[in-house]
Design an enzyme around this catalytic site. Structure first.
Site, PDB file in Angstrom:
ATOM      1  N   ASP A  13       0.798  -1.238   0.000  1.00  0.00           N
ATOM      2  CA  ASP A  13       0.000   0.000   0.000  1.00  0.00           C
ATOM      3  C   ASP A  13       0.829   1.286   0.000  1.00  0.00           C
ATOM      4  OD1 ASP A  13      -1.977  -1.879   0.190  1.00  0.00           O
ATOM      5  OD2 ASP A  13      -2.821  -1.162   2.077  1.00  0.00           O
ATOM      6  N   ASP A  51      -4.711  -0.648  -1.713  1.00  0.00           N
ATOM      7  CA  ASP A  51      -6.080  -0.421  -1.284  1.00  0.00           C
ATOM      8  C   ASP A  51      -6.855   0.052  -2.512  1.00  0.00           C
ATOM      9  OD1 ASP A  51      -6.216  -1.117   1.363  1.00  0.00           O
ATOM     10  OD2 ASP A  51      -6.428   0.909   2.125  1.00  0.00           O
ATOM     11  N   HIS A  53     -10.704   0.925  -2.907  1.00  0.00           N
ATOM     12  CA  HIS A  53     -12.051   0.977  -2.354  1.00  0.00           C
ATOM     13  C   HIS A  53     -13.057   1.533  -3.360  1.00  0.00           C
ATOM     14  CE1 HIS A  53     -10.410  -0.017   1.498  1.00  0.00           C
ATOM     15  NE2 HIS A  53      -9.795   1.135   1.672  1.00  0.00           N
ATOM     16  N   HIS A  57     -17.412   3.172   0.598  1.00  0.00           N
ATOM     17  CA  HIS A  57     -16.942   1.964   1.293  1.00  0.00           C
ATOM     18  C   HIS A  57     -17.292   2.020   2.777  1.00  0.00           C
ATOM     19  CE1 HIS A  57     -13.954  -0.951   2.917  1.00  0.00           C
ATOM     20  NE2 HIS A  57     -14.313  -1.598   1.816  1.00  0.00           N
ATOM     21  N   HIS A  86     -10.360   7.387   1.263  1.00  0.00           N
ATOM     22  CA  HIS A  86      -8.998   7.237   0.752  1.00  0.00           C
ATOM     23  C   HIS A  86      -8.943   6.090  -0.242  1.00  0.00           C
ATOM     24  CE1 HIS A  86      -9.212   4.198   3.913  1.00  0.00           C
ATOM     25  NE2 HIS A  86      -8.222   3.560   3.281  1.00  0.00           N
ATOM     26  N   LYS A 111      -7.040  -4.845  -2.783  1.00  0.00           N
ATOM     27  CA  LYS A 111      -7.823  -5.300  -1.637  1.00  0.00           C
ATOM     28  C   LYS A 111      -8.744  -4.186  -1.160  1.00  0.00           C
ATOM     29  CE  LYS A 111      -3.901  -4.312   1.411  1.00  0.00           C
ATOM     30  NZ  LYS A 111      -4.520  -3.239   2.216  1.00  0.00           N
ATOM     31  N   CYS A 156      -2.096  -2.376   7.779  1.00  0.00           N
ATOM     32  CA  CYS A 156      -1.955  -3.294   6.639  1.00  0.00           C
ATOM     33  C   CYS A 156      -0.657  -4.104   6.678  1.00  0.00           C
ATOM     34  CB  CYS A 156      -2.090  -2.522   5.335  1.00  0.00           C
ATOM     35  SG  CYS A 156      -3.735  -1.770   5.155  1.00  0.00           S
TER      36      CYS A 156
END
Length: 211
Positions: A13, A51, A53, A57, A86, A111, A156
């Site tokens: 990330d 990440d 999203h 989310h 974010h 993810k 994470c």
């Protein structure tokens, strides 16, 4: 220490929204880019996570009227920290950091793309049952040691390292190539949990020092 054919570097990330002036900036997060690039130069095999999203989310504070960022709520899968919006898929904040040598990555794991469950770990989503497929990929390719770096130590990175151990891999965290958010001692708790699970800790020089 020279990385072997069963070692893989897992870069977690390192995205614009987690860097300085990003929507969810990790303190000193930009500092991980240089040591990670040096590590990438030494590892034959690299995996990167993002990440990713959807808008609205479940982890966003804006999805919970009356709630503020960094508060917690209880969701069907457990306690969830609420974050500023974010790494919304397709936005400038979701892209990998400029200057990160991500072109070397053999796989990108995205993810957190299911709207109703968060995903800190590169291995399992926050419901602790939905796999990303990374463990199977690593096993099929014969990797046994996962060397983890990136953002953020207490979320994470930490969850990824713990899940690597739970999946039967050796896990190592590169301490100068991670940074944490640190909410009320969360970095210290994450480091203690990783140590208790058998995660190793090294500095990047262990891999990047000559020869």
């Amino acid at each position: 220490m020279i990385p072997g054919s069963s070692d893989i570097l897992l870069v977690v990330d390192v995205q614009v929204d987690f860097l300085a002036r990003g929507a969810l900036a990790v303190p000193d997060g930009d500092a991980v880019i240089a040591p990670i690039n040096r590590l990438i130069d030494r590892f034959a095999h690299v995996v990167v996570t993002q990440d990713w999203h959807p808008p609205g989310h479940v982890s966003f504070a804006t999805s919970h009227p009356g709630r503020a960022a960094f508060e917690s709520v209880v969701l069907p899968y457990g306690r969830q920290v609420l974050w500023p919006e974010h790494c919304v898929r397709g936005t400038a904040g979701a892209v990998l950091a400029p200057g990160l040598r991500a072109e070397r990555a053999e796989l990108v794991i995205r993810k957190g793309h299911h709207r109703h469950v968060d995903s800190y770990s590169a291995f399992l989503e926050a419901d602790r049952t939905t796999p990303t497929g990374l463990a199977g990929y690593l096993r099929e390719r014969g990797f046994t040691r996962v060397v983890v770096c990136g953002l953020a130590t207490d979320y994470c990175v930490g969850w990824t390292a713990l899940d690597a151990r739970a999946a039967g891999f050796e896990a190592v965290v590169v301490t100068d190539a991670v940074r944490g958010i640190d909410i009320e001692g969360s970095v210290a708790r994450a480091m203690a949990a990783m140590a208790a699970a058998g995660v190793g800790f090294v500095e990047s020089a262990a891999y990047t020092a000559l020869p």
